[in-house]
Design a protein around this motif. Structure first.
Motif, short mmCIF file in Angstrom:
data_model
loop_
_atom_site.label_atom_id
_atom_site.label_comp_id
_atom_site.label_asym_id
_atom_site.label_seq_id
_atom_site.Cartn_x
_atom_site.Cartn_y
_atom_site.Cartn_z
N GLU A 19 0.85 -1.19 0.00
CA GLU A 19 0.00 0.00 0.00
C GLU A 19 0.88 1.24 0.00
OE1 GLU A 19 -2.79 0.02 3.27
OE2 GLU A 19 -4.36 -0.79 1.99
N SER A 45 -5.10 5.36 1.30
CA SER A 45 -4.09 4.34 1.05
C SER A 45 -4.47 3.64 -0.25
CB SER A 45 -4.04 3.31 2.19
OG SER A 45 -3.55 3.92 3.35
N ASP A 64 -7.77 0.55 -1.33
CA ASP A 64 -6.68 0.00 -0.51
C ASP A 64 -6.46 -1.48 -0.80
OD1 ASP A 64 -8.65 -1.41 0.92
OD2 ASP A 64 -8.58 -0.07 2.64
N HIS A 99 1.09 -2.48 5.97
CA HIS A 99 -0.39 -2.47 5.97
C HIS A 99 -0.98 -3.86 5.78
CE1 HIS A 99 -0.47 1.85 5.98
NE2 HIS A 99 0.47 1.83 5.08
#
Length: 177
Positions: A33, A41, A115, A173
């Motif tokens: 990300e 994101s 994302d 992430h």
């Protein structure tokens, strides 16, 4: 002397769907990300990411045996998966061929407006559609019925949660929820 910002060349910039831009040198191979200046994101995928980022390896093998590729990219893999995502979401995915830039370590990169969690769900949904299409061409009514019945019990968000928890994601992430 500074490198010119040429598409696909050294130092290429990607114009993101959100209106911001990012240099390919800011996106490394381990990144899943990108935390954008827009506040969102964005999922990042490179051609060196294995398809097992999204689905188990046994399923990747089934897809490789089933899906014929008609390009220079070889067997079914991440570039094919991202091609399907790009085809389905042309305004929400940007990609760049940076094979001329040996400093980045990858040849193809995709950045999405959503994302990595949402991208994961989208990929699984599209792969299920691909498998359903393949089963429908098998001319085996029992196989088609079995697949359709199995898919009635298949919950994509639950699968993604479980898979992401089991997978060893190393990016900041992509870790167990």
């Amino acid at each position: 002397m500074a490198e010119p910002r040429v598409p696909g060349g050294r130092g290429a910039e990607l114009d993101l769907p959100c209106g911001e831009s990012v240099g390919v040198h800011d996106l490394d191979m381990g990144m899943r990300e990108y935390d954008c200046a827009c506040g969102a994101s964005h999922a990042v995928v490179t051609d060196v990411h294995p398809p097992s980022r999204f689905v188990p390896e046994f399923l990747v093998e089934v897809l490789r045996e089933t899906v014929d590729t008609d390009d220079d990219l070889g067997e079914f893999g991440t570039p094919h998966i991202m091609g399907v995502v790009l085809e389905e979401f042309p305004d929400e995915v940007v990609s760049e061929n940076v094979e001329e830039d040996s400093d980045v370590g990858y040849a193809l990169v995709w950045v999405t407006d959503f994302d990595s969690r949402r991208l994961h769900e989208i990929v699984v949904e599209l792969l299920v559609e691909l498998m359903e299409h393949a089963v429908s061409h098998a001319e085996d009514d029992d196989a088609t019925t079995q697949f359709e019945e199995a898919m009635l019990d298949f919950d994509v968000p639950t699968f993604v949660d479980q898979y992401r928890e089991e997978r060893d994601f190393s990016g900041p992430h992509d870790r167990a929820v």
